[in-house]
Design a protein around this motif. Structure first.
Motif: not given
Length: 433
Positions: A9-10, A18-20, A45-46, A412-413
């Protein structure tokens, strides 16, 4: 390295890592500025997505995903997974206490009812705590343990539900330190002896044989060993039922591996293959399936962000010295494990150089990478050690009287601090002079 194809998730957003997730992104640089380094960053999230992969893969049969707490026991992560309906695989009384703390008083009984207690060295005190909490099942690993469990259950007047963890003598290709399914290992009871052990304790008033358990190791990349082990367990269950035992659960353990290198990796495809192998072995057996993923849920979800303190040369060798060390992430020193290392700030056309990435601990074994080709790094740069969500902080220590990192969970950001950095006062609190 193609981060977008690695299951992590990066990702690089513009010119920084970023972590997305959840349609949003958070810059690792900003997290390092706010919380300092070394810093563990996890993608909630992941973690949720991976748990749902298993839940969906086995949606056609009764099952519980029991997260292996030892992989990462952060209360914030336990709360996240418990909220998704997951159970928990624990190996100590301390991990049971963590599950209870994460649940809170209103949900503690519900959550402990989804706990299985594994491990070869359970103490009487740990058994008492688990009995009082009303856990789902003890995964018992020796006759001596079962005798003690019977004593504690009778003393507390609480029936103990148990499964024998059988050793199927199935070889799984993995690191020898994390292989557990052979007769040479300390884990479990030889599957050929299990039927006799169940028979010996069948009439005990305070024991209830409810299942059979198996776990053959960790970081296993092929699904065939899981199927072979489960086929032997299913055969044993049929024999036990023929003997009159009311076996209702089959615990398949965990161990499904992830990708630590630069290769493409499809988590969904891997879970699908795993589920197909387990389902094929189970056939038409009517039993509640328990599975215990740990690393697969949290490993790729985490990164250890560290700052370069110095660079130096000793002859032909160049060293990049970071503020993270083996006490923060011991896997490379302990297992010679590979972790991808990525600069947080991406510099276009940066020249690569071969370096050792090391920490400040006074041990030659304090390294994260040797002879690794990386873009040129300078003092003050940030780097991210990927795939650090499992067996990172959970294996950490205060060696050299170093403070362990803070932990941040991103979902979620939004970034949430789930463990602040330790203080020296907290480290010294148990000591007396």
């Amino acid at each position: 390295m193609k981060l977008e194809a690695s299951g992590r998730p990066f990702a690089v957003c513009g010119d920084e890592l970023c972590c997305v997730g959840g349609g949003s992104s958070v810059e690792l640089r900003s997290l390092a500025q706010e919380y300092g380094t070394p810093l563990y960053v996890y993608s909630g999230d992941q973690i949720v997505e991976r748990a749902r992969m298993f839940q969906n893969a086995f949606a056609d049969r009764a099952h519980t995903v029991c997260y292996a707490v030892k992989a990462n026991s952060a209360l914030g992560i336990l709360r996240l997974l418990g909220d998704q309906g997951c159970g928990f695989d624990i190996v100590s009384g301390g991990e049971l206490a963590r599950v209870i703390a994460a649940a809170g008083p209103e949900r503690a009984h519900e959550w402990t009812g989804r706990v299985v207690f594994s491990g070869v060295g359970k103490t009487a005190e740990e058994m008492d705590s688990a009995l009082a909490a009303g856990i789902l099942q003890f995964n018992v690993e020796s006759e001596a343990e079962l005798e003690l469990l019977a004593e504690r259950a009778e003393l507390l007047q609480r029936k103990a539900r148990f499964a024998l963890r059988v050793n199927p003598d199935v070889f799984a290709e993995t690191h020898p330190y994390i292989s557990t399914g052979l007769s040479a290992h300390k884990f479990g009871i030889a599957i050929g002896l299990a039927r006799g052990v169940y028979a010996r304790f069948r009439e005990h008033a305070w024991l209830e044989a409810t299942g059979v358990s198996v776990h053959i190791g960790s970081q296993i990349r092929q699904v065939e060993p899981f199927q072979a082990a489960m086929e032997r367990v299913v055969a044993l269950v049929r024999e036990l039922r023929a003997d009159g035992a009311n076996i209702r659960t089959v615990d398949g353990g965990g161990g499904l591996g992830i990708e630590y290198g630069a290769e493409e990796f499809s988590p969904a495809a891997k879970v699908c293959a795993y589920a197909n192998a387990v389902r094929a072995a189970l056939g038409d057996l009517d039993a509640h399936l328990l599975i215990e993923p740990g690393r697969f849920l949290v490993g790729q979800a985490g990164a250890l962000v560290s700052r370069v303190l110095y660079t130096k040369r000793n002859g032909e060798k160049k060293f990049v010295i970071t503020d993270a060390a083996m006490n923060d992430l011991i896997r490379p020193a302990l297992y010679q494990a590979h972790h991808e290392i990525v600069p947080v700030m991406q510099v276009a056309d940066a020249e690569a150089e071969t370096v050792d990435v090391v920490g400040p601990v006074c041990e030659s074994g304090d390294f994260f990478a040797r002879d690794r080709s990386l873009p040129e790094l300078e003092q003050g740069d940030l780097v991210a050690l990927l795939d650090a969500g499992a067996y990172g902080l959970s294996l950490s220590s205060n060696y050299n009287t170093r403070l362990r990192p803070a932990e941040v969970l991103v979902r979620s950001g939004e970034a949430k601090l789930i463990r602040r950095r330790e203080t020296y006062e907290e480290l010294f609190a148990p000591e007396m002079v």
